[in-house]
Design an enzyme around this catalytic site. Structure first.
Site, PDB file in Angstrom:
ATOM      1  N   GLY A 210       7.290  22.838 -12.807  1.00  0.00           N
ATOM      2  CA  GLY A 210       7.985  21.771 -12.109  1.00  0.00           C
ATOM      3  C   GLY A 210       7.238  20.447 -12.163  1.00  0.00           C
ATOM      4  O   GLY A 210       6.442  20.179 -13.073  1.00  0.00           O
ATOM      5  N   SER A 211       7.461  19.626 -11.139  1.00  0.00           N
ATOM      6  CA  SER A 211       7.065  18.210 -11.198  1.00  0.00           C
ATOM      7  C   SER A 211       5.572  17.939 -11.126  1.00  0.00           C
ATOM      8  O   SER A 211       5.161  16.786 -11.292  1.00  0.00           O
ATOM      9  CB  SER A 211       7.780  17.435 -10.095  1.00  0.00           C
ATOM     10  OG  SER A 211       9.165  17.388 -10.354  1.00  0.00           O
ATOM     11  N   THR A 212       4.728  18.953 -10.891  1.00  0.00           N
ATOM     12  CA  THR A 212       3.291  18.700 -11.007  1.00  0.00           C
ATOM     13  C   THR A 212       2.933  18.307 -12.445  1.00  0.00           C
ATOM     14  O   THR A 212       1.914  17.656 -12.680  1.00  0.00           O
ATOM     15  CB  THR A 212       2.458  19.920 -10.580  1.00  0.00           C
ATOM     16  OG1 THR A 212       2.887  21.065 -11.327  1.00  0.00           O
ATOM     17  CG2 THR A 212       2.615  20.203  -9.082  1.00  0.00           C
ATOM     18  N   MET A 213       3.791  18.664 -13.408  1.00  0.00           N
ATOM     19  CA  MET A 213       3.553  18.285 -14.807  1.00  0.00           C
ATOM     20  C   MET A 213       3.761  16.791 -15.036  1.00  0.00           C
ATOM     21  O   MET A 213       3.320  16.250 -16.060  1.00  0.00           O
ATOM     22  CB  MET A 213       4.480  19.074 -15.743  1.00  0.00           C
ATOM     23  CG  MET A 213       4.128  20.546 -15.893  1.00  0.00           C
ATOM     24  SD  MET A 213       2.488  20.842 -16.614  1.00  0.00           S
ATOM     25  CE  MET A 213       2.695  20.261 -18.287  1.00  0.00           C
ATOM     26  N   LYS A 214       4.428  16.112 -14.108  1.00  0.00           N
ATOM     27  CA  LYS A 214       4.642  14.670 -14.279  1.00  0.00           C
ATOM     28  C   LYS A 214       3.312  13.919 -14.335  1.00  0.00           C
ATOM     29  O   LYS A 214       3.202  12.883 -15.004  1.00  0.00           O
ATOM     30  CB  LYS A 214       5.510  14.140 -13.136  1.00  0.00           C
ATOM     31  CG  LYS A 214       6.969  14.566 -13.243  1.00  0.00           C
ATOM     32  CD  LYS A 214       7.775  14.167 -12.031  1.00  0.00           C
ATOM     33  CE  LYS A 214       9.217  14.674 -12.168  1.00  0.00           C
ATOM     34  NZ  LYS A 214      10.002  14.490 -10.936  1.00  0.00           N
TER      35      LYS A 214
END
Length: 569
Positions: free
Chosen positions: A309-313
């Protein structure tokens, strides 16, 4: 005359047969004398084994400790209770050496062994010289042994073995793993089957020794004959990087969250931000390695990848910065983006926040922001190469068996955009904390490790010692400073997605993440606000980073991030 010739002929025939038989015997004896094997049997070894006896000297398995010397795993004495049934064993009726009163013995033994009386009687009523009592009668500790001895019942005895014991129960169980006898015979060697116990089995178990001596026909040692002794090499002790106090607080946080929220699993890992040492890692539900009540054999830390999820942003933004294409003040229209094939990809707030900057898009965890960043300034090659540079898609080398590489496959337009915000690719927590280390080391990435040192318990010699291990520079000072500021905004400015994690000191910074769970049939994602994996990737304290924190929870109540924020705080 004819009769005489017949006699001579028969005599000659007998003579020829005798000569041939003698020659055959000589040839056979010569073959036996010269050949190493006869009918697949090594005669020298066969004779030696008939005249010698070798006894194995068992090596003591090494212990496992935390970094602050707390004992986590060790060998302990273990006992199996035996009941002698044959009256032939008793020579003096006044001092019986077999079970005399089976009813009384069964009634007394049953509660101690955790069995029913009738079940114990089945063993005692066997037509045998002696009997055991199944798994309930094995692996007994000193206390249980004493309880049985205090019964003062004739015919009961014990034989001693060793078993693996974990003093702290489920404490760090996935990391430590477990070891056990590899057969029903408890006298057999103990073998690691999970975690560090498995990864370092050959080092922990040591090497058995032996004594060999000559014996007579009755099997007794022949006096004044040499004894060949090969000493056992004791197993080495392993010290983990886990701090028992930090590990305790992490596990306590998981347990407290379990009281207030429901979820499928919950994982937390803390890494030393300056060295890469794993200070604590825990998953709930867990298990007790003494009982091996395991529901999931995969260690969430490194063996069970999922869509992050958005921790990869964080890493997508770093990729843009490192490729010189990031302008945080540049704006885009948030809400929903429609790909060339008509696929709609929306922000978690599908109404959006109007026209906002990329900096603000990070703080609000905007998927559309990532899409515009990739479409207008990057491509799949840039993204994949930087993800790989950070260690995604390959093993970190953490000292746990069966580490997963995760999956970085993305090719088509929608897949590329999804990868930028952590969907359609899979990673592990240990990969995520490793990728965060450049942000706490001025752009230098560190290799994470969970074994601090290996020590010879007999001599105190340190066989191996792990320390800070720099892999390569993956980010500039400018990129690091910018990302730390964005993470600070995400948590410490009200209205952004990370404000659940805000501390009064303002020293915790990070990035939130929520990923949808892929459908089991391989098409699309499950619907419903609880069919998600929520996560948080953080650094503390921001003024002088000491810890990297990664937490994730699958199917939290209502899809809320509260379980993680409460645990982290």
């Amino acid at each position: 005359m004819r009769k005489k010739n017949n006699t001579i002929t028969i005599s000659k025939l007998i003579f020829v047969v005798l000569v041939l038989s003698f020659c055959a015997i000589v040839i056979k004896l010569s073959y036996i004398a010269l050949a190493k094997k006869i009918d697949g049997i090594n005669l020298s070894e066969f004779v030696a084994n008939r005249n010698t006896e070798t006894q194995v000297l068992k090596a003591q398995r090494g212990s496992i400790y935390s970094s602050d010397d707390e004992l986590l795993a060790k060998n302990v004495n273990s006992y199996t209770v035996i009941a002698y049934l044959s009256p032939s064993r008793t020579k003096d009726k006044k001092s019986p050496m077999h079970v005399v009163d089976k009813e009384k013995t069964a009634e007394a033994l049953a509660p101690i062994l955790g069995m029913e009386k009738d079940e114990v009687l089945k063993y005692l009523n066997r037509d045998a010289y002696q009997t055991e009592f199944g798994s309930n009668g094995k692996g007994l500790n000193e206390l249980t042994k004493k309880k049985i001895e205090d019964l003062n019942l004739p015919g009961l005895d014990f034989y001693e073995t060793f078993k693996r014991y974990y003093p702290k129960g489920q404490f760090a169980s996935y990391t430590i793993g477990y070891a056990k006898s590899n057969s029903d015979d408890e006298s057999s060697s103990i073998k690691g089957e999970m975690g560090v116990e498995k990864q370092y089995d050959s080092i922990l178990k040591g090497r058995d020794g032996s004594t060999t001596h000559q014996k007579d026909l009755k099997g007794y040692k022949i006096a004044d004959t040499p004894v060949i002794t090969k000493d056992a090499e004791q197993g080495k002790d392993i010290y983990l990087t886990l701090d028992s106090n930090v590990q305790f607080f992490v596990e306590q946080a998981l347990n407290n969250s379990d009281k207030d929220y429901d979820w499928e699993w919950f994982h937390i890992t803390l890494l030393d931000a300056k060295t890469g040492a794993v200070l604590a890692t825990a998953t709930s539900p867990s298990f007790d390695p003494n009982k091996r009540n395991i529901t999931n054999y995969l260690d969430m830390l490194s063996q069970s990848p999922y869509e992050p999820g958005s921790t990869m942003k964080t890493f997508t933004y770093m990729a843009a910065m490192e490729n010189g294409v990031y302008n945080g003040s540049e704006t885009y229209k948030s809400g929903v983006y429609v790909t060339s094939d008509g696929t709609e990809i929306g922000d978690w707030n599908r109404n959006g926040w109007g026209v906002i900057s990329y900096d603000k898009g990070y703080a609000l965890s905007s998927n559309v922001g990532v899409i515009n960043l990739i479409k207008n300034h990057m491509n799949s090659v840039m993204l994949r190469q930087y993800f790989k540079k950070l260690g995604f898609g390959k093993k970190t080398g953490i000292e746990i068996p069966n580490e997963s590489r995760g999956n970085l496959e993305f090719k088509y337009e929608t897949e590329i955009y999804n990868a930028g915000f952590g969907q359609g690719i899979t990673t592990t927590p240990i990969q995520n904390v490793k990728a965060m280390t450049p942000l706490t080391n001025d752009g230098i990435m560190l290799k994470p490790y969970i074994v601090s040192k290996i020590v010879d318990p007999d001599t105190g010699e340190v066989i191996l010692e792990n320390k800070r291990n720099e892999t390569e520079r993956v980010a500039s000072t400018m990129t690091v400073q910018k990302m730390l500021q964005l993470m600070d905004d995400c948590v410490n400015i009200d209205g952004n997605t990370g404000t659940w994690y805000k501390l009064s000191s303002g020293e915790l910074i990070g990035k939130t993440g929520t990923s949808q769970i892929a459908s089991e049939n391989g098409t699309g994602y499950l619907s419903g606000k609880e069919n998600v994996i929520s996560s948080f990737s953080g650094i503390y304290p921001k003024s002088n980073p000491q810890y990297i924190i990664y937490a994730s929870v699958k199917r939290p109540t209502g899809g809320s991030t509260k379980p993680i924020s409460n645990a982290v705080k």
